[in-house]
Motif scaffolding. Structure first.
Motif, mmCIF file in Angstrom:
data_model
loop_
_atom_site.group_PDB
_atom_site.id
_atom_site.type_symbol
_atom_site.label_atom_id
_atom_site.label_comp_id
_atom_site.label_asym_id
_atom_site.label_seq_id
_atom_site.Cartn_x
_atom_site.Cartn_y
_atom_site.Cartn_z
ATOM 1 N N CYS A 92 5.603 22.184 25.535
ATOM 2 C CA CYS A 92 4.285 21.690 25.956
ATOM 3 C C CYS A 92 3.860 20.493 25.112
ATOM 4 O O CYS A 92 3.213 19.570 25.617
ATOM 5 C CB CYS A 92 3.244 22.802 25.872
ATOM 6 N N TYR A 93 4.221 20.499 23.842
ATOM 7 C CA TYR A 93 3.898 19.370 22.967
ATOM 8 C C TYR A 93 4.593 18.099 23.453
ATOM 9 O O TYR A 93 3.996 17.024 23.468
ATOM 10 C CB TYR A 93 4.312 19.707 21.539
ATOM 11 N N ARG A 94 5.857 18.209 23.840
ATOM 12 C CA ARG A 94 6.541 17.035 24.377
ATOM 13 C C ARG A 94 5.846 16.541 25.644
ATOM 14 O O ARG A 94 5.701 15.344 25.870
ATOM 15 C CB ARG A 94 8.004 17.359 24.688
ATOM 16 N N MET A 95 5.426 17.459 26.478
ATOM 17 C CA MET A 95 4.758 17.075 27.724
ATOM 18 C C MET A 95 3.403 16.421 27.469
ATOM 19 O O MET A 95 3.010 15.490 28.171
ATOM 20 C CB MET A 95 4.557 18.317 28.596
ATOM 21 N N LEU A 96 2.678 16.895 26.445
ATOM 22 C CA LEU A 96 1.275 16.518 26.269
ATOM 23 C C LEU A 96 1.023 15.586 25.093
ATOM 24 O O LEU A 96 0.013 14.875 25.068
ATOM 25 C CB LEU A 96 0.425 17.786 26.101
ATOM 26 N N GLY A 97 1.894 15.606 24.079
ATOM 27 C CA GLY A 97 1.714 14.748 22.914
ATOM 28 C C GLY A 97 0.665 15.224 21.936
ATOM 29 O O GLY A 97 0.452 14.599 20.898
ATOM 30 N N PRO B 81 -5.103 11.968 34.098
ATOM 31 C CA PRO B 81 -4.394 11.606 35.330
ATOM 32 C C PRO B 81 -3.564 10.337 35.193
ATOM 33 O O PRO B 81 -2.616 10.130 35.952
ATOM 34 C CB PRO B 81 -5.523 11.419 36.347
ATOM 35 N N GLU B 82 -3.897 9.485 34.233
ATOM 36 C CA GLU B 82 -3.141 8.256 34.003
ATOM 37 C C GLU B 82 -2.358 8.362 32.698
ATOM 38 O O GLU B 82 -2.883 8.859 31.695
ATOM 39 C CB GLU B 82 -4.075 7.046 33.943
ATOM 40 N N PRO B 83 -1.095 7.907 32.696
ATOM 41 C CA PRO B 83 -0.305 7.956 31.456
ATOM 42 C C PRO B 83 -0.812 6.943 30.433
ATOM 43 O O PRO B 83 -1.675 6.119 30.731
ATOM 44 C CB PRO B 83 1.107 7.604 31.930
ATOM 45 N N ALA B 84 -0.273 7.021 29.243
ATOM 46 C CA ALA B 84 -0.639 6.087 28.180
ATOM 47 C C ALA B 84 -0.188 4.674 28.547
ATOM 48 O O ALA B 84 0.739 4.477 29.337
ATOM 49 C CB ALA B 84 -0.001 6.514 26.861
ATOM 50 N N THR B 85 -0.849 3.688 27.954
ATOM 51 C CA THR B 85 -0.486 2.282 28.173
ATOM 52 C C THR B 85 -0.554 1.541 26.843
ATOM 53 O O THR B 85 -1.152 2.018 25.875
ATOM 54 C CB THR B 85 -1.448 1.602 29.171
ATOM 55 N N GLY B 86 0.062 0.355 26.813
ATOM 56 C CA GLY B 86 -0.077 -0.517 25.657
ATOM 57 C C GLY B 86 0.678 -0.108 24.422
ATOM 58 O O GLY B 86 0.429 -0.647 23.326
ATOM 59 N N GLY B 87 1.606 0.847 24.542
ATOM 60 C CA GLY B 87 2.426 1.203 23.400
ATOM 61 C C GLY B 87 1.795 2.159 22.410
ATOM 62 O O GLY B 87 2.396 2.443 21.369
ATOM 63 N N GLN C 227 4.957 9.685 26.786
ATOM 64 C CA GLN C 227 3.576 9.748 27.262
ATOM 65 C C GLN C 227 3.222 8.563 28.161
ATOM 66 O O GLN C 227 2.184 8.574 28.825
ATOM 67 C CB GLN C 227 2.599 9.799 26.080
ATOM 68 N N HIS C 228 4.067 7.534 28.185
ATOM 69 C CA HIS C 228 3.847 6.391 29.076
ATOM 70 C C HIS C 228 4.391 6.645 30.486
ATOM 71 O O HIS C 228 4.202 5.814 31.378
ATOM 72 C CB HIS C 228 4.494 5.124 28.492
ATOM 73 N N LEU C 229 5.062 7.763 30.687
ATOM 74 C CA LEU C 229 5.568 8.126 32.007
ATOM 75 C C LEU C 229 4.513 8.910 32.777
ATOM 76 O O LEU C 229 3.713 9.648 32.195
ATOM 77 C CB LEU C 229 6.826 8.981 31.880
ATOM 78 N N ALA C 230 4.525 8.770 34.090
ATOM 79 C CA ALA C 230 3.661 9.600 34.928
ATOM 80 C C ALA C 230 4.056 11.066 34.741
ATOM 81 O O ALA C 230 5.210 11.373 34.410
ATOM 82 C CB ALA C 230 3.788 9.179 36.389
ATOM 83 N N PRO C 231 3.123 12.004 34.937
ATOM 84 C CA PRO C 231 3.389 13.411 34.605
ATOM 85 C C PRO C 231 4.635 14.015 35.244
ATOM 86 O O PRO C 231 5.426 14.670 34.557
ATOM 87 C CB PRO C 231 2.112 14.117 35.076
#
Length: 331
Positions: free
Chosen positions: A38-43, A93-99, A142-146
């Motif tokens: 779950c940590y990998r999925m959620l960060g 609902p939106e993945p991370a952006t900008g590194g 975390q920059h990938l869609a779920p």
């Protein structure tokens, strides 16, 4: 009982006949690995904790749906993955952006060590587990869609078959394979180019020496000394504070502008998180008569230089098992 326990081994025909204490005992065997998943999925360490609790609650409520076609462990992974997807749909609902990942939290190695023993005879499994828990990997994923994120983790980290992933997601094998290709391409875009040169695993003598020098220079507020240890393209972030800084000059200028050199007396405790060296800094507080938690620096080291510094606030100290304070005579 093992991870492959079947209901008939408990003397029952299905989980619906198992009482809550026995069911909880079976589920608890998998708590740490589910938490890491779950940590990998959620960060986020905290979100992962909440999701594992939700997983166990859903599993208990739906225990009669376990048909024994897979292991109990695999059944829990299915529930946990869907619980993560539900949380992401609701809260992110939106993945991370900008590194950068503002919700990123560290994972203490002392808890990761609970998983290490079982994989000791599988070097490739150990290597994958280490690489996919490092902060740079967590940021990239975390920059990938779920859904592509789930496909990538289930296929490349856990080694699930495409057919099983498709069944979990209610999708076709072709769709899963396509999502995996997109996810791998996205990871290549966001992972550091020099990933093959990461230290990883046990720290060698050169890495330990660099960490020692970085510690000494930090405590002495020796900005020139710190700058000499940074790569030209060093990256610095401080989640949950927004702002990713790239480049030695920019990072050093920020330290100067933030008044780093004017901080008071400091001490440092070495630890490790996400299989990376971490430095817990404490600042002298006269009124308290002690050094109190300040920040945690997590280092990524490449080619004998510091390639990335991720700094976390002092609220992470308790989870990492770090001291609440250091006495006046701390060295």
């Amino acid at each position: 009982m093992t991870a492959e326990t079947r209901p008939e081994e408990l003397g029952v025909s299905g989980l619906g006949e198992v009482d809550e204490p026995v069911f909880s005992g079976l589920a608890e065997r998998h708590r740490r690995e589910l938490h890491v998943h779950c940590y990998r999925m959620l960060g986020s360490f905290e979100d992962a904790e909440d999701t594992v609790q939700e997983t166990f609650l859903r599993a208990w409520r739906r225990r009669e749906t376990f048909e024994g076609r897979s292991t109990f462990r695999a059944w829990l992974y299915r529930i946990a993955t869907n619980a993560c997807l539900d949380l992401l749909a609701k809260c992110r609902p939106e993945p991370a952006t900008g590194g950068e990942v503002l919700w990123l939290q560290p994972y203490p190695d002392r808890l990761l060590d609970e998983l290490a023993a079982g994989d000791a005879d599988e070097p490739e499994t150990v290597a994958v587990a280490r690489e996919t828990i490092e902060l740079a990997y967590l940021v990239a994923v975390q920059h990938l869609a779920p859904r592509p994120r789930a496909v990538l983790i289930l296929r490349d980290v856990l080694g699930w078959r495409a057919k099983d992933v498709a069944e979990l997601l209610g999708d076709s094998v072709n769709s899963v394979n396509s999502a995996l290709q997109r996810a791998r391409a996205g990871m290549r875009e966001h992972l550091p180019a020099e990933r093959q040169d990461w230290t990883g695993g046990e720290q060698d003598a050169a890495t330990r020496e660099l960490v020692r020098r970085f510690t000494d220079a930090s405590v002495a507020k020796d900005i020139d000394g710190l700058a000499a240890m940074l790569r030209d393209d060093v990256r610095f972030s401080m989640p949950p504070t927004p702002g990713l800084t790239i480049g030695r000059d920019m990072v050093v200028n920020n330290w100067v502008e933030d008044g780093f050199a004017d901080l008071g007396r400091m001490r440092c405790v070495h630890t490790s998180v996400n299989r990376q060296p971490a430095l817990a800094f404490y600042l002298w507080q006269e009124q308290q008569g002690a050094y109190l938690p300040l920040t945690l620096d997590v280092l990524r080291i490449t080619g004998g230089a510091i390639a990335e510094i991720t700094t976390f606030h002092d609220d992470q100290f308790p989870r990492l098992g770090l001291p609440e304070r250091l006495p006046a005579d701390a060295e």
